[in-house]
Structure formats: C-alpha cells, structure tokens
Design a protein around this motif. Sequence first.
Motif: not given
Length: 252
Positions: A31-41, A136-144
């Motif tokens: 996701p390009a932003s935390l807002e976009e990540a919350l929209s996915v949720q 494998d979420w060892t190095h997952v970026q926080f928005p994802l």
Amino acid sequence: MATTTETTLRDAFVKARRERSLVDIETLPVPASLEEALSVQADVSSAMGYSHLGWKVSIAPDGRGLIGLMPGPFLKPGDTYRSVPGAELRVEIEIGIRLGRDMPRRPGKPYSRAELLEHCHSAFVGIEVVESRIADWTHVQFPLWLADAMGHGGYLIGQDVPFEVFDSIGELTCTIELDGDVLYDKPAVHGNGDALAPVLAWANREHESALGGLVAGQVITTGSLCGGVLAPNLGPVIARLDPLAAISFALA
C-alpha cells in the motif's frame, strides 16, 4: 474508488482467509500509505462479513494511532487455536480492555487517560496468536502488515484484572512454555511505555476510518508485554503473567 493495489490485496487476503491458505509475499503490492492499508482492511472485513467485535491497536512512527480488526475467534483458557498449515505463529501476552461506553471521535477535544478508563467496563489478561496470511513476513513492509490486520490470528481472553495493573506493568513477569520447553521468561515491558497509549492514540485520531470507531462491548488489546514469541512447533502452551494469571491453551 479502490486502487489496483487495494483490489489486489483484498482479493488475495479474502482468498487466503476463505481457503485457509497463505499468500506469497512476492505476489503482493505494498500500500502507498497507511490510509490505503486501513482501506484494505475495511474491504476484507466487508467481503468476509466480519462483525467488528474487537481491535488491536498500535502507534505509527509518526505518532498516529493505528488499528487492526480482531473478528475472532475469541478463545477461552483450555481451548485449541487451529492454525493454517505451514503458518508462522507467534504468541503475545497482553492486557485487554472491554469498552462499556462508546468512544466517538472528538476532534479538538482529545480523550484523557482517565476518560479512557471511565469508558472501560473491565480489563483482563489476554493472549494474542499472531498468524499472518503472508507466508514469509520476516521482512514485510509495515503498510502491507497493517493491511493484513497486523497479522492477527486469534485472541484468548483470560481472567479479569483490576485497572490498577496498567500502573504496575513493570512489576509483572511474562513466561511462555510450549510443550514443556520455556520459550520466554522476562519482565513485562510495553513498547510504548504506557499500555493504554495506543488505545488513546486511536481514540484521538484526526480522521474518521472506514473501519469504524470504538463501540461499547468491543474488546481492545493494548499490545504485547513480551514482544512476539515465535512458536517453533505446535502443542500445549502455558502463558503466565505473574503474579496475575497462568493460562493454558494449545496450538494445533
């Protein structure tokens, strides 16, 4: 209108939840932003028909409050948490709260810590099982990570405790034992110092969220007191928050 990233993530996470499977991180856009990540949720929640029964909360590096939906399963001591085959599981000992009154967003009039406690019905010892839909979420970026509800798998509700526990976290000890082996045994520490800080950060958010707000009856977990303790195998678990509680359950 949903972006391509939002649609791709929604479809991937919904499929994983319905089929009890995992998604390869290499196939997922960030996701390009935390807002976009919350929209996915919110989109995943709607597609799955989840009730908004509970939340996990966090604070972003910029200080804003963030939230992850906990739709259940809510377990009790002695229950078994059934995981997706091959999923990485982590166990977190926490203190949770039940809201007794709605906490609508109040722009320009932030809630105080005392007001938050006045809105709570009770507090309890809780155990979160972290199980991401990402293989494998060892190095997952926080928005994802945020888009996947911060990896929430399930939540076990233990015994009630007095609200005064929030003022004495440092006097507690966390111990996690899996199949007879002690995985963790250290003093309780909250990453934000005050375990209520993440709840307040979300309650005092500047903007409304597609996920909705804080409503009476909901459960909120305030964050881990032991970090995320990796479960190297499945089996019976005893999680202790001494001297308050010892909770037995099983990972399967």
